[in-house]
Design an enzyme around this catalytic site. Structure first.
Site, PDB file in Angstrom:
ATOM      1  N   GLU A 254       4.248   0.166   2.896  1.00 26.26           N
ATOM      2  CA  GLU A 254       4.047  -1.159   2.163  1.00 26.26           C
ATOM      3  C   GLU A 254       4.940  -0.735   0.798  1.00 26.26           C
ATOM      4  O   GLU A 254       4.439  -0.226   0.020  1.00 26.26           O
ATOM      5  CB  GLU A 254       2.817  -1.741   1.768  1.00 26.26           C
ATOM      6  CG  GLU A 254       2.020  -1.968   3.128  1.00 26.26           C
ATOM      7  CD  GLU A 254       2.655  -3.235   3.705  1.00 26.26           C
ATOM      8  OE1 GLU A 254       3.116  -4.041   3.099  1.00 26.26           O
ATOM      9  OE2 GLU A 254       2.300  -3.629   4.929  1.00 26.26           O
ATOM     10  N   CYS A 288       4.646  -6.144  -6.044  1.00 30.69           N
ATOM     11  CA  CYS A 288       5.611  -6.181  -5.437  1.00 30.69           C
ATOM     12  C   CYS A 288       6.042  -7.636  -4.740  1.00 30.69           C
ATOM     13  O   CYS A 288       7.245  -7.644  -4.458  1.00 30.69           O
ATOM     14  CB  CYS A 288       5.188  -5.250  -4.034  1.00 30.69           C
ATOM     15  SG  CYS A 288       3.925  -6.016  -3.421  1.00 30.69           S
TER      16      CYS A 288
HETATM   17  P1  NAP Z   1       4.967   5.377  -6.117  1.00 36.81           P
HETATM   18  O1  NAP Z   1       5.599   6.132  -7.277  1.00 36.81           O
HETATM   19  O2  NAP Z   1       5.628   5.358  -4.837  1.00 36.81           O
HETATM   20  O3  NAP Z   1       3.504   5.824  -6.047  1.00 36.81           O
HETATM   21  C1  NAP Z   1       2.467   5.241  -5.103  1.00 36.81           C
HETATM   22  C2  NAP Z   1       1.583   6.159  -4.824  1.00 36.81           C
HETATM   23  O4  NAP Z   1       2.175   7.534  -4.040  1.00 36.81           O
HETATM   24  C3  NAP Z   1       0.805   6.858  -5.978  1.00 36.81           C
HETATM   25  O5  NAP Z   1      -0.340   7.244  -5.369  1.00 36.81           O
HETATM   26  C4  NAP Z   1       1.539   8.310  -6.230  1.00 36.81           C
HETATM   27  O6  NAP Z   1       0.764   9.100  -6.791  1.00 36.81           O
HETATM   28  C5  NAP Z   1       1.895   8.748  -4.705  1.00 36.81           C
HETATM   29  N1  NAP Z   1       3.061   9.362  -4.512  1.00 36.81           N
HETATM   30  C6  NAP Z   1       4.178   9.755  -5.442  1.00 36.81           C
HETATM   31  N2  NAP Z   1       4.937  10.607  -4.881  1.00 36.81           N
HETATM   32  C7  NAP Z   1       4.477  11.176  -3.421  1.00 36.81           C
HETATM   33  C8  NAP Z   1       4.724  11.869  -2.594  1.00 36.81           C
HETATM   34  N3  NAP Z   1       5.982  12.605  -2.575  1.00 36.81           N
HETATM   35  N4  NAP Z   1       3.970  12.071  -1.472  1.00 36.81           N
HETATM   36  C9  NAP Z   1       3.054  11.326  -1.296  1.00 36.81           C
HETATM   37  N5  NAP Z   1       2.452  10.568  -2.172  1.00 36.81           N
HETATM   38  C10 NAP Z   1       3.197  10.376  -3.432  1.00 36.81           C
HETATM   39  O7  NAP Z   1       4.566   3.890  -6.621  1.00 36.81           O
HETATM   40  P2  NAP Z   1       4.050   2.928  -7.849  1.00 36.81           P
HETATM   41  O8  NAP Z   1       4.936   3.084  -9.139  1.00 36.81           O
HETATM   42  O9  NAP Z   1       2.844   3.589  -7.990  1.00 36.81           O
HETATM   43  O10 NAP Z   1       3.895   1.494  -7.576  1.00 36.81           O
HETATM   44  C11 NAP Z   1       4.814   0.561  -7.705  1.00 36.81           C
HETATM   45  C12 NAP Z   1       5.659   0.449  -6.204  1.00 36.81           C
HETATM   46  O11 NAP Z   1       4.831   0.165  -5.408  1.00 36.81           O
HETATM   47  C13 NAP Z   1       6.675  -0.822  -6.410  1.00 36.81           C
HETATM   48  O12 NAP Z   1       8.108  -0.588  -5.831  1.00 36.81           O
HETATM   49  C14 NAP Z   1       5.877  -1.912  -5.632  1.00 36.81           C
HETATM   50  O13 NAP Z   1       6.822  -2.868  -4.942  1.00 36.81           O
HETATM   51  C15 NAP Z   1       5.197  -1.055  -4.531  1.00 36.81           C
HETATM   52  N6  NAP Z   1       4.056  -1.926  -3.879  1.00 36.81           N
HETATM   53  C16 NAP Z   1       4.374  -2.335  -2.737  1.00 36.81           C
HETATM   54  C17 NAP Z   1       3.389  -3.181  -2.323  1.00 36.81           C
HETATM   55  C18 NAP Z   1       3.630  -3.728  -1.002  1.00 36.81           C
HETATM   56  O14 NAP Z   1       2.600  -4.335  -0.309  1.00 36.81           O
HETATM   57  N7  NAP Z   1       4.645  -3.766  -0.314  1.00 36.81           N
HETATM   58  C19 NAP Z   1       2.120  -3.610  -2.897  1.00 36.81           C
HETATM   59  C20 NAP Z   1       2.184  -2.887  -4.221  1.00 36.81           C
HETATM   60  C21 NAP Z   1       3.067  -2.111  -4.589  1.00 36.81           C
HETATM   61  P3  NAP Z   1       1.017   9.723  -8.209  1.00 36.81           P
HETATM   62  O15 NAP Z   1       0.466   8.604  -9.007  1.00 36.81           O
HETATM   63  O16 NAP Z   1       0.073  10.764  -8.419  1.00 36.81           O
HETATM   64  O17 NAP Z   1       2.328   9.964  -8.611  1.00 36.81           O
END
Ligand code: NAP
Length: 483
Positions: A254, A288
């Site tokens: 997602e 999102c």
């Molecule tokens: P993110 O930086 O991608 O982080 C999401 C999660 O992934 C966090 O728990 C993060 O851990 C972890 N993570 C980071 N790098 C990783 C890696 N290499 N391997 C495994 N896990 C990893 O995203 P965010 O800034 O938290 O969230 C915002 C994004 O989420 C936006 O783009 C938004 O559109 C999207 N989103 C999508 C939906 C949907 O339903 N499609 C819903 C909500 C949000 P850390 O926090 O420890 O870095």
């Protein structure tokens, strides 16, 4: 520091025990005050492996957990979340920053997924086909995929895990859960209420916190984890596809959005403006499904812009815990700077400020970004091309239906879109033409537990919620019986 009866154990949870190896910790901040709320363990890879082992010990393949048992788990979690909604919501508000009523509403939203799957779980019962191909009787079983890794973002600290965990438990999958480092406290609180109220087998749910590189790598590489379900940025989602390619793991992704919000000249402009405000500023614009590009027919651009500006000027920004606030702080400095850069870029390239703050007047020492509206936005501007993730409303004029569809689709993302028109035939054509998994017609509403939600294109793979989401964590298995 935060005090809460739900945060007595600031640790991970493995095999039914609160635990964490080593001394490493990281701080969790209140974005409204900049103060540290708590320090939580940064768990090493050994803990991640232990969590996966605990999950393996809870997995039952030859004698699966009966559907009735799994239904009771889901109902138990639903009830426990509802009973603790106020305190979980308070913790969520403090670590995320969203207004308290919105934070507590998110707990209700989360409970809704456990409720919905508790009512539809019988869809996972084995069934025998009416047809008898190859002279056999065929039974289709829905087997749990196995131990699953669930990785969640900070913007919905309980909503996002609820979508995954409800479906994983319905399927009988044990999980290893990694919350975002900005918001692990809500997850700890959720584990605490589940531990206290629901009779889950040991190892069925496990919590690990810390460096994404360490935890993510192990979840990708460990062959005992056949599936990862991830919500977060498209950038990290792409990396997970690469990192799991060797083992061909099942993936639920997602990812990011860049939602078009299309307002035609026959739309009810009051309704379109009210819905835009509710949609755009939820979570401070950090969702999102937030409208990211507002396409407005040129005939109504000025009138609609005025209505939006009036509403924006009436909004209050402040610490979400204080009750009567519409918008809280942004999550961190990097998030704030990205919105500022998008605003600067738009104004430099010719957009005009309709309401809100000039970049130079933005606060320097807090994360409170005033809701801001710009008009005359074009496709070469950063706020058109990228997900802004903040309270910036960029308005783009259009002339024809085809142009609105083409501009809406002019993005790699395909998560949510919205169209406002009084013409049903047009709404149907536009929804069909928009390559987005969720298209609101005369509503800015986001997903609901009862409906499938997920992205097309670079917004993801798979669906959460709805009957489709119930099947995400199962492997269908056909068993033909010969005579
Ligand atoms: P993110 O930086 O991608 O982080 C999401 C999660 O992934 C966090 O728990 C993060 O851990 C972890 N993570 C980071 N790098 C990783 C890696 N290499 N391997 C495994 N896990 C990893 O995203 P965010 O800034 O938290 O969230 C915002 C994004 O989420 C936006 O783009 C938004 O559109 C999207 N989103 C999508 C939906 C949907 O339903 N499609 C819903 C909500 C949000 P850390 O926090 O420890 O870095």
């Amino acid at each position: 520091m935060i005090e809460s009866p739900l945060l007595q154990h600031l640790k991970g949870y493995i095999g039914g025990q609160w635990t964490a190896t080593g001394e490493a910790t990281f701080d969790v901040y209140n974005p409204a005050t900049g103060k540290v709320l708590a320090s939580v363990p940064s768990m090493p890879v050994e803990d991640v492996r232990a969590a996966i082992e605990a999950g393996k010990s809870a997995l039952r393949l030859t004698e699966p957990y009966p559907i009735e048992t799994r239904r009771l788990w889901l109902e138990g979690i639903r009830d426990a979340l509802k009973a603790n909604k106020e305190e979980i919501g308070r913790i969520l508000c403090l670590e995320h920053g969203k207004p308290l009523n919105e934070a507590q509403g998110e707990v209700d939203y989360a409970a809704g997924f456990f409720d919905y799957f508790s009512k539809t779980i019988s869809g996972l019962a084995a069934h025998t086909l009416e047809e008898k191909p190859r002279d056999c009787t065929w039974t289709v079983h829905y087997r749990p995929v196995g131990v699953v890794g669930l990785i969640t973002p900070w913007n919905f600290p309980i909503g996002m895990i609820a979508k995954k965990l409800s479906a994983a438990l319905a399927a009988g999958c044990p999980s290893v859960i990694k919350p975002a480092s900005e918001t692990p406290l809500t997850m700890i609180a959720m584990f605490r209420v589940i531990e206290e109220n629901v009779d889950l087998p040991r190892g069925m749910i496990n919590l690990v916190m810390g460096k994404a590189s360490v935890i993510g790598k192990e979840l990708c590489e460990n062959p005992d984890v056949p599936m990862l379900s991830f919500t977060g940025s498209t950038e990290v989602g792409r990396q997970l596809i690469i990192d799991t390619a060797d083992q061909i793991k099942k993936l639920g992704l997602e990812l990011g959005g860049n939602a078009p919000y299309i307002v035609f000249d026959d739309a009810d402009l009051e309704k379109a403006a009210d819905n835009l405000i509710a949609n755009k500023f939820r979570g401070g614009g950090q969702t999102c499904v937030c409208a990211n590009r507002i396409f407005v027919h040129e005939e109504v651009l000025e009138a609609f812009g005025k209505k939006v500006a009036e509403r924006v000027r009436g909004m209050t920004v402040g610490d979400g815990i204080n009750g009567d606030v519409d918008i809280g702080p942004l999550i961190n400095r990097a998030g704030f700077d990205k919105v500022r850069e998008h605003l600067e870029d738009a104004l430099q390239k010719g957009a005009s400020l309709v309401a809100g703050s000039k970049p130079e007047d933005l606060p320097k020492d807090t994360l409170f970004f005033p809701p801001t509206v710009v008009s005359g936005v074009k496709s070469d501007m950063a706020c058109f091309r990228e997900e802004t993730f903040g309270p910036l409303v960029p308005m783009v004029p259009f002339r024809s239906e085809d142009e609105a569809i083409d501009m809406g689709n002019d993005t790699e993302f395909g998560l949510a879109a919205y169209v406002f028109t009084a013409d049903e035939a047009r709404a149907q054509r536009v929804a069909g033409g928009l390559r987005f998994g969720h298209v609101g017609w005369n509503t800015g509403t986001g997903p609901a537990p009862e409906a499938p939600f997920g992205g097309m294109k670079a917004s993801g793979i798979g669906r959460e919620g709805g009957s489709e989401g119930l099947f995400e964590f199962v492997e269908p298995q056909a068993v033909p019986r010969g005579f």
